[in-house]
Design a protein around this motif. Structure first.
Motif, PDB file in Angstrom:
ATOM      1  N   ARG A 230      -5.161  12.179  12.843  1.00 41.36           N
ATOM      2  CA  ARG A 230      -5.623  12.880  14.038  1.00 41.36           C
ATOM      3  C   ARG A 230      -4.526  13.775  14.628  1.00 41.36           C
ATOM      4  N   LEU A 231      -3.288  13.301  14.620  1.00 39.32           N
ATOM      5  CA  LEU A 231      -2.192  14.107  15.168  1.00 39.32           C
ATOM      6  C   LEU A 231      -1.895  15.312  14.280  1.00 39.32           C
ATOM      7  N   PRO A 543      -6.249   2.107  18.931  1.00 38.54           N
ATOM      8  CA  PRO A 543      -4.868   2.574  19.160  1.00 38.54           C
ATOM      9  C   PRO A 543      -4.350   3.540  18.105  1.00 38.54           C
ATOM     10  N   VAL A 544      -4.947   3.546  16.905  1.00 32.93           N
ATOM     11  CA  VAL A 544      -4.545   4.531  15.894  1.00 32.93           C
ATOM     12  C   VAL A 544      -5.597   5.627  15.753  1.00 32.93           C
ATOM     13  N   PHE A 545      -6.368   5.821  16.842  1.00 31.43           N
ATOM     14  CA  PHE A 545      -7.249   6.978  17.013  1.00 31.43           C
ATOM     15  C   PHE A 545      -8.456   7.004  16.078  1.00 31.43           C
ATOM     16  N   LYS A 546      -8.919   5.842  15.659  1.00 28.02           N
ATOM     17  CA  LYS A 546     -10.184   5.775  14.931  1.00 28.02           C
ATOM     18  C   LYS A 546     -11.323   5.619  15.936  1.00 28.02           C
ATOM     19  N   LEU A 547     -12.452   6.235  15.635  1.00 26.82           N
ATOM     20  CA  LEU A 547     -13.603   6.159  16.528  1.00 26.82           C
ATOM     21  C   LEU A 547     -14.191   4.741  16.521  1.00 26.82           C
ATOM     22  N   LYS A 548     -14.416   4.193  17.711  1.00 28.77           N
ATOM     23  CA  LYS A 548     -15.120   2.913  17.831  1.00 28.77           C
ATOM     24  C   LYS A 548     -16.617   3.223  17.820  1.00 28.77           C
TER      25      LYS A 548
END
Length: 570
Positions: A230-231, A543-548
């Motif tokens: 994502r970054l 916290p590691v930017f995966k979609l819930k």
């Protein structure tokens, strides 16, 4: 003082810091078990974890104390709080009212320095003792406590050593440095952290604000950058947007440099004697200018972004694939290989196989390449889910094979490639299987899109989506292409409600998806535009930017129903 011994559970919550590390290694020294916590789990999940692990001690940074005191069972279950730094007077008074035993790390340090008798010999663990219980953030439901043993953790570090000795990984040494900003509560950061300690390399901690990470990086000037897709997607988008606004001669020079370096990349070269200095230097300086290697994990990175990162930063980039249940790594790309779009070869400590999924038409007999669910076995595979034997049995079979839920294939060079997902797929009304993550990864590479959530249902024939546009880009597009009056200053809610914008964007995304080889049923048929980005703060990202995905479905349930209703009325 606390009688920490084998099996003692200590929760740790706070931003990455020396104090976090002290708490972790102090627990390990006495063969205790750490349970990393993070606030994005939510109060209900934190309450469940405290109850399930029978936790009595928590180590915390000062800014997390108010969160902890809001947890219903904190007062009754937790007996000792180890504070990284001195709590505020207000928080200290609350803790005293609770009858809490409060220890401050700085004070403990002074006591130990003043009185040698406080020091004790370590309680040696055996390999199968539990090191940590790492709770997954729950992209699909209730968090599960993944039990990782000392063998599991040492296995990762040992594998790093093996691939360094065999020259299949960048040759780290004590001069190397990385910035620790991904949460230590996540196994990916845990594994990297312990490896750098083992290698006697340096670790710098960010100051605690994601907004200041870039300035922290510039101050530290790391040689190694550990990151998530994502970054890098954001870096890719910002660079191309910046170049698009430059004069024609600058755009021409940039495109010429990119094409030249791409030709070199095809031959295995990531550097160029001319372009690295006059075109890409300013991009490299965004990450401090000293980056020699990048390691990307936690989610797939598109081939276009991977190629661009290699030519822009002129460094080695490795992409890892793994999960919490496998201590963060199952496979890793090979050194000196610059062909993007694969997930490398098996990690030294494990073996892989592909399981047939006939209902999805994936089998080991597929031509030209075998395909199926990726199964992993070895000392890196987790012991079990804490107090959840039925769920453990669903993921780990009697022979020790762990079901990843990912569909992979072996390519012509013996490399693994993730092509689909078993768990996050759904079937549309006409029988087509859809992998939403694959579609979302295509959508976010469009210049007008910052984030995307794709949804489909078994009783519906088509897909709908929630799109978070890139605000500056969408305003410019609305103003200059669609000629929407005052699009550059309208409140976002008003702008995003304009039907002509939604219609035009839907058409743009349809063209983009088809140009990226998505099938017709994989293209969105209706969308809503969201003003608030998905984030850990609103509980839509891990916290590691995966979609819930389960949280997103609940949040946008009304919008989803409305989109399908609109389509029925057409």
């Amino acid at each position: 003082k606390l009688n920490v011994q084998k099996g003692t559970v200590i929760g740790i919550i706070g931003i990455n810091s020396l104090e976090w590390a002290y708490s972790m290694f102090g627990t390990f020294y006495n063969n205790g078990i750490i349970v990393p916590l993070y606030d994005t789990l939510g109060v209900a999940s934190l309450e469940m974890i405290i109850e399930q692990t029978e936790m009595k001690i928590i180590a915390a940074s000062a800014e997390k104390i108010k969160l902890l005191t809001s947890i219903p069972n904190f007062k009754t279950n937790i007996k000792t709080l180890i504070a990284f730094t001195k709590p505020s007077d207000e928080d200290m008074n609350t803790l005293k009212e609770y009858g809490m035993n409060v220890l401050i790390l700085e004070d403990i340090e002074k006591e130990v320095e003043a009185d040698e008798t406080f020091k004790s010999d370590p309680i040696d663990p055996v390999l199968e003792d539990t090191a940590l219980i790492c709770y997954t953030s729950g992209t699909t439901g209730k968090p599960k406590g993944v039990i990782l043993t000392h063998r599991n953790m040492l296995c990762f570090v040992g594998s790093v050593y093996i691939v360094i000795l065999s020259k299949q990984l960048y040759q780290y040494d004590e001069t190397d440095c990385y910035i620790s900003y991904l949460p230590l509560a996540h196994v990916f950061e845990q594994a990297i952290f312990h490896s750098f300690v083992f290698l006697s390399a340096r670790i710098g901690f960010y100051t605690g604000s994601v907004k200041n990470v870039m300035s922290d990086i510039n101050a530290l000037k790391p040689t190694c950058f550990i990151t998530v897709p994502r970054l890098l997607n954001r870096v890719y988008g910002v660079v191309h947007k910046t170049i698009a606004a430059k004069p024609a001669i600058v755009r021409f020079l940039f495109n010429w440099a990119c094409k030249s370096k791409m030709r070199g990349l095809a031959k295995g070269k990531v550097t160029h004697w001319l372009w690295d200095g006059i075109v890409f230097k300013s991009i490299r300086e965004k990450l401090g200018g000293e980056i020699k290697v990048m390691l990307v994990g936690s989610a797939p990175l598109s081939a276009d972004v991977m190629d661009f990162m290699r030519i822009a930063f002129s460094c080695e980039i490795f992409e890892g694939y793994g999960s919490t249940e496998t201590v963060g790594c199952i496979s890793l790309t090979r050194r000196n290989e610059t062909e993007a779009g694969n997930n490398g070869v098996p990690w030294p400590c494990c073996e892989l196989k592909l399981r047939d999924i006939p209902e999805m038409n994936y089998t080991s007999e597929d031509k030209p390449y075998p395909r199926g669910e990726i199964m992993v076995k070895g000392p890196n595979v987790f012991k079990e889910y804490y107090k959840m034997p039925e769920v453990t049995a669903e993921t780990k079979d009697e022979e020790g094979w762990c079901h990843t839920g990912d569909i992979g294939m072996w390519d012509e060079k013996g490399r693994l490639k993730i092509i689909d997902r078993v768990k996050n797929i759904f079937k549309l009304a006409q029988g087509e299987y859809v992998a939403p993550e694959k579609i979302e990864n295509v959508l976010i590479n469009h210049e007008l899109v910052e984030q995307a959530f794709v949804h489909g249902e078994s009783l519906q024939n088509s897909l709908v989506g929630v799109i978070v546009p890139d605000e500056p880009e969408i305003r410019e597009y609305a103003l200059n292409t669609l000629h929407i009056d005052k699009a550059d200053s309208l409140p976002l809610k008003d702008l995003y409600s304009r039907p002509e914008l939604k219609k035009a964007l839907l058409t743009e995304l349809d063209k983009h998806c088809r140009a990226n080889d998505l099938k017709g049923f994989e293209c969105l048929r209706n969308i809503v535009l969201e003003t608030e980005p998905f984030s850990t703060e609103n509980n839509l990202l891990t916290p590691v930017f995966k979609l819930k995905r389960n949280v997103a479905i609940k949040k946008y349930r009304k919008a989803i129903d409305q989109m399908y209703l609109e389509m029925e009325q057409l």
